[in-house]
Design an enzyme around this catalytic site. Structure first.
Site, PDB file in Angstrom:
ATOM      1  N   MET A   1       0.786  -1.213  -0.014  1.00 26.66           N
ATOM      2  CA  MET A   1       0.103   0.037   0.060  1.00 26.66           C
ATOM      3  C   MET A   1       0.880   1.133   0.082  1.00 26.66           C
ATOM      4  O   MET A   1       1.826   1.292   0.623  1.00 26.66           O
ATOM      5  CB  MET A   1      -0.811   0.080   1.276  1.00 26.66           C
TER       6      MET A   1
ATOM      7  N   GLY B   1       1.745   4.166   4.627  1.00 26.49           N
ATOM      8  CA  GLY B   1       2.651   3.185   3.758  1.00 26.49           C
ATOM      9  C   GLY B   1       2.899   1.940   4.549  1.00 26.49           C
ATOM     10  O   GLY B   1       3.530   1.914   5.583  1.00 26.49           O
ATOM     11  N   SER B   2       2.531   0.813   3.988  1.00 31.13           N
ATOM     12  CA  SER B   2       2.697  -0.372   4.747  1.00 31.13           C
ATOM     13  C   SER B   2       2.292  -1.728   3.647  1.00 31.13           C
ATOM     14  O   SER B   2       2.321  -1.323   2.452  1.00 31.13           O
ATOM     15  CB  SER B   2       1.618  -0.538   5.617  1.00 31.13           C
ATOM     16  N   ARG B   3       2.109  -2.694   4.520  1.00 27.71           N
ATOM     17  CA  ARG B   3       1.978  -3.965   3.591  1.00 27.71           C
ATOM     18  C   ARG B   3       1.032  -4.945   4.383  1.00 27.71           C
ATOM     19  O   ARG B   3       1.401  -4.910   5.407  1.00 27.71           O
ATOM     20  CB  ARG B   3       3.343  -4.485   3.212  1.00 27.71           C
TER      21      ARG B   3
END
Length: 226
Positions: free
Chosen positions: A105, A193-195
Site C-alpha cells: 500500500m 505506507g505499509s504492506r
C-alpha cells in the site's frame, strides 16, 4: 461480486485531522496577522490546504459490502498492488510451507484492513522490528508487524500479517482471539505506507498475479479447496 457504498473518515484519523486543521489554522492566522504579506499568506494557505487534503485522503474509509457466496473465498484485505505470490516457509506461527500473497500500500491507498475470510480468530500477536521499505521481501520477517490467524469455515488456518513500512509507525489491530469474523469487517488499520501478507494453504487456487491492483474487501485473491 461486491457493492461499494459512500465514503467516510476512518475513526483512526478523526483526532489527527481535528488537531491538524486546528494547528494549520493557528499557523496561517499568525502569519496573516504578524507578517502582513499577502503573497506569503496565500502561498502558505494553499500549501496547508493541499497538505490537509492529502492527509484527509489517506484516512478515507469507503463502506464496502461483498455480495455473493463467501464460502471458501479469500478477498483482498487491503487496497494496493500485488508484490509477491510465492511458496514460502512460514516459521513464526504455522511452521509449514504456504503460498504468500503480499499487497503493498502506498500513502495514496486506503489503509483500512479487512478480514480476508469468514471464520474465527484463533491467534493475535505483535512483533517489534525495523521500519524498512514495506515492498522489500525481507520486510515480512524483519519489520514491525502484527499477526492474525483465522480458522476458516472449512477448518483451514489462514494467517494474515500487517507490516509497518518506512513511514508507518503504528499498526492498529482490532481482532481478538475468539472473535467471529466476516470479510465485510475491518480487522485493523496501518498508518502511512505499509504492506499486508496473507499465507494460504498450498492447495488454494490463487486468482491474482504480480502487479495486479487490489481493492480491499472486493478483489478475490484466492479460493480455498472444499
Amino acid at each position: 461480486m461486491y457493492t461499494s457504498m459512500r465514503m467516510k473518515i476512518h475513526r483512526e484519523g478523526r483526532n489527527i485531522l481535528f488537531f491538524l486543521i486546528l494547528g494549520l489554522a493557528v499557523v496561517n492566522g499568525s502569519i496573516y496577522v504578524f507578517f502582513h504579506n499577502h503573497f506569503v499568506s496565500i502561498s502558505l494557505l494553499t500549501i496547508s490546504v493541499i497538505f490537509y487534503l492529502l492527509v484527509l485522503n489517506f484516512f478515507r474509509s469507503p463502506r464496502r459490502h461483498f455480495v455473493g457466496d463467501t464460502r471458501n473465498v479469500i478477498v483482498a484485505p487491503a487496497d494496493g498492488t500485488i508484490v509477491a505470490v510465492e511458496e514460502v516457509m512460514e516459521n513464526e506461527y504455522l511452521h509449514e510451507k504456504r503460498i504468500q500473497v503480499s499487497i503493498f500500500m502506498t500513502i495514496f491507498n486506503v489503509h483500512a484492513n479487512w478480514f480476508p475470510v469468514n471464520g474465527t480468530v484463533t491467534h493475535v500477536s505483535h512483533q517489534n522490528g525495523r521500519f524498512m521499505a514495506a515492498y522489500l521481501p525481507k520486510s515480512s520477517t524483519e519489520n514491525e508487524r502484527s499477526t492474525v490467524v483465522i480458522k476458516a469455515e472449512n477448518g483451514q488456518d489462514i494467517l494474515m500479517r500487517q507490516i509497518a513500512g518506512a513511514m508507518a509507525r503504528r499498526i492498529v489491530t482490532y481482532a481478538e482471539p475468539g472473535d467471529e469474523c466476516h470479510i465485510d469487517e475491518h480487522m485493523g488499520f496501518i498508518k502511512f505506507g505499509s504492506r499486508v501478507d496473507v499465507f494460504l494453504p498450498l492447495d488454494a487456487e490463487i486468482l491474482v498475479k504480480l502487479d495486479d491492483k487490489t481493492v480491499g474487501n472486493m478483489t478475490q485473491i484466492a479460493r480455498l479447496r472444499g
